[in-house]
Write a protein that holds these residues in place. Sequence first.
Motif, PDB file in Angstrom:
ATOM      1  N   LYS A   1       1.012  11.769   7.365  1.00 18.80           N
ATOM      2  CA  LYS A   1       1.134  10.981   8.607  1.00 18.80           C
ATOM      3  C   LYS A   1       0.733   9.529   8.363  1.00 18.80           C
ATOM      4  O   LYS A   1       1.394   8.612   8.847  1.00 18.80           O
ATOM      5  N   ILE A   2      -0.371   9.340   7.629  1.00 21.88           N
ATOM      6  CA  ILE A   2      -0.853   7.984   7.377  1.00 21.88           C
ATOM      7  C   ILE A   2       0.212   7.153   6.654  1.00 21.88           C
ATOM      8  O   ILE A   2       0.391   5.985   6.933  1.00 21.88           O
ATOM      9  N   TYR A   3       0.915   7.802   5.740  1.00 26.33           N
ATOM     10  CA  TYR A   3       1.943   7.074   4.988  1.00 26.33           C
ATOM     11  C   TYR A   3       3.324   7.188   5.620  1.00 26.33           C
ATOM     12  O   TYR A   3       4.327   6.888   4.975  1.00 26.33           O
ATOM     13  N   ASP A   4       3.372   7.641   6.863  1.00 21.60           N
ATOM     14  CA  ASP A   4       4.638   7.754   7.606  1.00 21.60           C
ATOM     15  C   ASP A   4       5.722   8.496   6.829  1.00 21.60           C
ATOM     16  O   ASP A   4       6.892   8.086   6.827  1.00 21.60           O
TER      17      ASP A   4
ATOM     18  N   SER B   1       0.823  -1.211   0.000  1.00 16.89           N
ATOM     19  CA  SER B   1       0.000   0.000   0.000  1.00 16.89           C
ATOM     20  C   SER B   1       0.858   1.262   0.000  1.00 16.89           C
ATOM     21  O   SER B   1       0.399   2.327  -0.392  1.00 16.89           O
ATOM     22  N   TYR B   2       2.110   1.138   0.417  1.00 10.32           N
ATOM     23  CA  TYR B   2       3.009   2.286   0.365  1.00 10.32           C
ATOM     24  C   TYR B   2       3.504   2.574  -1.051  1.00 10.32           C
ATOM     25  O   TYR B   2       3.980   3.660  -1.343  1.00 10.32           O
TER      26      TYR B   2
ATOM     27  N   LEU C   1      -2.557  15.125   6.732  1.00  7.19           N
ATOM     28  CA  LEU C   1      -2.985  13.872   7.359  1.00  7.19           C
ATOM     29  C   LEU C   1      -2.413  12.664   6.611  1.00  7.19           C
ATOM     30  O   LEU C   1      -1.890  11.733   7.213  1.00  7.19           O
ATOM     31  N   PHE C   2      -2.524  12.708   5.279  1.00 10.84           N
ATOM     32  CA  PHE C   2      -2.021  11.576   4.494  1.00 10.84           C
ATOM     33  C   PHE C   2      -0.511  11.392   4.668  1.00 10.84           C
ATOM     34  O   PHE C   2      -0.013  10.277   4.638  1.00 10.84           O
TER      35      PHE C   2
END
Lengths: 331, 266
Positions: free
Chosen positions: A129-132, A101-102, A126-127
């Motif tokens: 953060k979601i994807y680090d 998913s990355y 936000l995204f």
Amino acid sequence: MKKEEKKIISIKGLKKTFKTKVTKPGMSGIFKNIFSPDYKYIKAVDNIYLDIKEGELVSFIGPNGAGKSTTLKMLSGILFPDSGKIKILGKDPSKKRKELSYDIGTIFGQKPQLWFHLPPIDSFNLFAKIYDLDKKIYQERLKNLINLFEISDIINQPVRKLSLGQRMRCEFVLALLHNPKILFLDEPTIGMDIIVKKTMRELIKKINEKEKTTIILTSHDIGDIENISTRLVIINHGQIVYDGDFKNIKQKYLSKKLLKITTEDKIDLKDFKDLIVIKKSKYYIEFEINTKKFPLNKVIDFLFTKYKITDIGINEMPIEDVIEEIYRDQR
Amino acid sequence: MNSQLNKYLSISFINIKESLTYIWDIIFGKVIFIALIIFVFANLWTVVFASKGEVIPGFTLSMMVWYLVFGEALVTSIGRFVKEVGDDIKSGEIANYLTKPYNYIVYKIFVSFGKGLINFMLVLFFGGIVAYLMVGGIKISLVSVPFLLIVALLAMLLNLVIASVISLFAFWIEDSSSLNYIYSKFTFIFGGMIVPLEVYPPLVEKIAAFLPFSYSAYHPSKLVLIFSFKTFLEIFIVQLLWIGFFIIILFFLYKYIIKKVSVNGG
Ligand SMILES: Nc1ncnc2c1ncn2[C@@H]1O[C@H](COP(=O)(O)OP(=O)(O)O)[C@@H](O)[C@H]1O
Ligand SMILES: [Mg+2]
């Protein structure tokens, strides 16, 4: 091997059959459904082989129910194949969904991913953060995407105040933020009008060219991929009917157009005797022309001189007809 | 682990931020309606108390009305969670979530938790105004406030994890609104959202007070009215136990269902 030649997706003998209950009407039907339901088997994907190279733009075109979405779902790891092998970046998506998913961006359907009442920048943050994403890398990436999609002056305005085109650009920035190598777009143009579709096509082209993202998109309308040079994969009943350059198909099968005209004067069928008339009433006619035999501009010129035309529509042949002709030629 | 929690908290945070931008829509679309319910009940209780006196020994008129304010604020805050999950499944939208590096159902919980906090405060504020105007205030000691807040947050979380477990059945049942209906009626009846469980016959009261639903409405609301540190601890511990219990169920059920859906396609 050159970089562009690298295989990024490989699909071998992919199959998926769905088992669904056949529901019967009535009281006795209810009991039957519970105690001995009848099942129906649908071969959604039926032995597909496909290799996709890094940076390719591939369009899956086929009628509704052809198995396009099912294929994309198996590629993104949310549906497991019955048999066959998928390798994406060397990994099996049904086993490494989270890891992949990355590297993959997906847009299934039309529901916006941006927070509607907030400016796009909030969703971007936000995204990240979601994807680090690392802060520095994210800032750099965001700057590039903002320039590429020319959204610098709108990222601080609430999404609801943006035009459809602006929103679309921001949606793509959101989907590309984690720098995915691969993008899956399932029916990205469904329900859109011609102008918005055109904007969408241009954006897809841009992402593929500038970001070198490998893209698979699906559509039930072959007209959707007009003006983009793409590899065309036509799917029907879960099988690949055609896999190759779009240009070939265009020359061979898309020379046929579907014309619909409404007139003020009575239509004289004699004028259409060499053409295939599909529907006709007093002031309306629907017919097929082969633009190789009858150039479109000539036909239209003729029609406009002879008739007072109040409405005209020119359409590509439906994908079902194109598929039928391909089958006929293969026989 | 820490960065995971951070990720999910950011998801709550963006939803709080968004809720604040359309706060007037929330107030006029939902909160006013709940305040109206509180108004109607306040009138009802006033009449009942005038003719019959206390319905439940020890519960004054203002306590009954304020109980309702807290019950409504806690229970309605999480919105239509079960239905939202059902809609994601039905529309196929869930595919977009399942391809992201987070857990779909945890994601949903934190979304609703963020929105829920705003709803909670709004209902508390507007419902509180109605209650205050109708029956006057109640006494809350300042020292108890932090403890009450903890219990309130856990009540919402418990409510959400139960709702999550139920929502997963939407993978089997087409019509998720019926699931939502069943769930809301459970919190309504067994949770003691509107009236304290003491109105039920003793056996029913005992069972309802034991069931998890009451820990997301009845126990916390009553604690506000009658605070003791001992009761707080009891509620706090049982809430944690129930939350833990449902998280474990959720974990296995979710894993099982996603596997099943990936194989069968729903
Ligand atoms: N979850 C499912 N359960 C049962 N049948 C399904 C499911 N998903 C898709 N199908 C069936 O599989 C076939 C292919 O569907 P799909 O991949 O969505 O087609 P497309 O995207 O090309 O329109 C259709 O006949 C569809 O009804
Ligand atoms: Mg589809």
